[in-house]
Design a protein around this motif. Structure first.
Motif, PDB file in Angstrom:
ATOM      1  N   TYR A 252      57.240 -33.085   3.927  1.00 41.54           N
ATOM      2  CA  TYR A 252      58.216 -33.536   3.102  1.00 41.54           C
ATOM      3  C   TYR A 252      57.812 -34.677   2.572  1.00 41.54           C
ATOM      4  CZ  TYR A 252      61.609 -29.954   3.751  1.00 41.54           C
ATOM      5  OH  TYR A 252      62.270 -28.724   3.740  1.00 41.54           O
ATOM      6  N   SER A 253      58.102 -35.275   1.215  1.00 39.57           N
ATOM      7  CA  SER A 253      57.837 -36.539   0.682  1.00 39.57           C
ATOM      8  C   SER A 253      58.516 -37.579   1.382  1.00 39.57           C
ATOM      9  CB  SER A 253      58.172 -36.679  -0.686  1.00 39.57           C
ATOM     10  OG  SER A 253      59.443 -36.693  -0.929  1.00 39.57           O
ATOM     11  N   THR A 254      57.842 -38.958   1.255  1.00 40.69           N
ATOM     12  CA  THR A 254      58.498 -39.908   1.957  1.00 40.69           C
ATOM     13  C   THR A 254      60.073 -40.079   1.580  1.00 40.69           C
ATOM     14  OG1 THR A 254      56.394 -41.041   2.130  1.00 40.69           O
ATOM     15  CG2 THR A 254      58.365 -42.520   2.327  1.00 40.69           C
ATOM     16  N   GLY A 255      60.201 -40.015   0.206  1.00 41.65           N
ATOM     17  CA  GLY A 255      61.574 -40.205  -0.311  1.00 41.65           C
ATOM     18  C   GLY A 255      62.548 -39.246   0.346  1.00 41.65           C
ATOM     19  N   ALA A 256      62.218 -37.999   0.356  1.00 38.27           N
ATOM     20  CA  ALA A 256      62.825 -36.902   1.043  1.00 38.27           C
ATOM     21  C   ALA A 256      63.231 -37.243   2.458  1.00 38.27           C
ATOM     22  CB  ALA A 256      62.217 -35.595   0.940  1.00 38.27           C
ATOM     23  N   MET A 257      62.087 -37.889   3.262  1.00 41.30           N
ATOM     24  CA  MET A 257      62.449 -38.498   4.529  1.00 41.30           C
ATOM     25  C   MET A 257      63.310 -39.387   4.735  1.00 41.30           C
ATOM     26  SD  MET A 257      58.802 -38.428   5.992  1.00 41.30           S
ATOM     27  CE  MET A 257      57.349 -36.983   5.643  1.00 41.30           C
ATOM     28  N   VAL A 258      63.281 -40.268   3.898  1.00 38.72           N
ATOM     29  CA  VAL A 258      64.055 -41.485   3.943  1.00 38.72           C
ATOM     30  C   VAL A 258      65.627 -40.910   3.652  1.00 38.72           C
ATOM     31  CG1 VAL A 258      64.785 -43.563   2.702  1.00 38.72           C
ATOM     32  CG2 VAL A 258      62.680 -43.157   3.401  1.00 38.72           C
TER      33      VAL A 258
END
Length: 183
Positions: free
Chosen positions: A10-16
């Motif tokens: 998943y993208s970094t934004g999704a992870m955050v």
């Protein structure tokens, strides 16, 4: 060029969004549990925190949905069976329904009780424009509690699935939502 591992992560934004919302959901469950055991007025104060965190979860979830619609989601591992993929998609849809529905239901029930939501002393969210109705508020609060219990059961299922896919199937599981490890 994106590596094969990054294409499965998943993208970094999704992870955050995922991890911040996950921590807030668990914290909010604990706030509610602890509030139930308190006497007045401490109980009211603790539920005030529960309401404020619920609104934060709602806002972050709406942000997460916007992110999800604008950033590609990695495909499920090829090793996942059809029923597992269907279950994963269903659980994720129900998560979004609960992440939006529980805070909105709590806000509606508070509004029907004539109460606003204090956001940690920074500002106040007024009640929705509804007539006070204590009986309906009570039923919505009961549904809110039931929804919270269903949510907790689904969280356990979600975690067990991630662990199974990580350690039994060895398909990357939990590392798809972490910035490290082999996805």
């Amino acid at each position: 060029m994106m590596s094969d591992t990054n294409a499965r992560r998943y993208s970094t934004g999704a992870m955050v969004f995922h991890w911040v919302i996950a921590v807030l959901v668990i914290a909010n469950w604990q706030i509610a549990e602890r509030a139930e055991a308190l006497d007045m007025p401490a109980k009211i104060e603790m539920f005030g925190y529960h309401k404020a965190v619920g609104i934060m979860i709602l806002v972050l979830t709406l942000g997460r949905l916007l992110w999800r619609f604008t950033h590609p989601v990695p495909p499920l591992p090829a090793t996942i069976s059809g029923w597992e993929a269907a279950l994963a998609r269903t659980v994720h849809v129900v998560f979004y329904v609960l992440l939006i529905g529980l805070p909105l239901g709590g806000w509606l029930a508070n509004s029907l009780s004539g109460r606003d939501i204090e956001m940690f002393g920074l500002f106040t969210i007024p009640p929705l424009p509804v007539r006070e109705n204590g009986d309906l508020a009570g039923r919505i609060f009961d549904a809110h509690a039931l929804g919270g219990t269903v949510f907790l059961a689904l969280i356990v299922l979600h975690v067990l699935g991630a662990l199974k896919h990580t350690f039994v199937d060895r398909s990357g599981g939990i590392f798809r939502m972490l910035p490290f490890g082999r996805a």
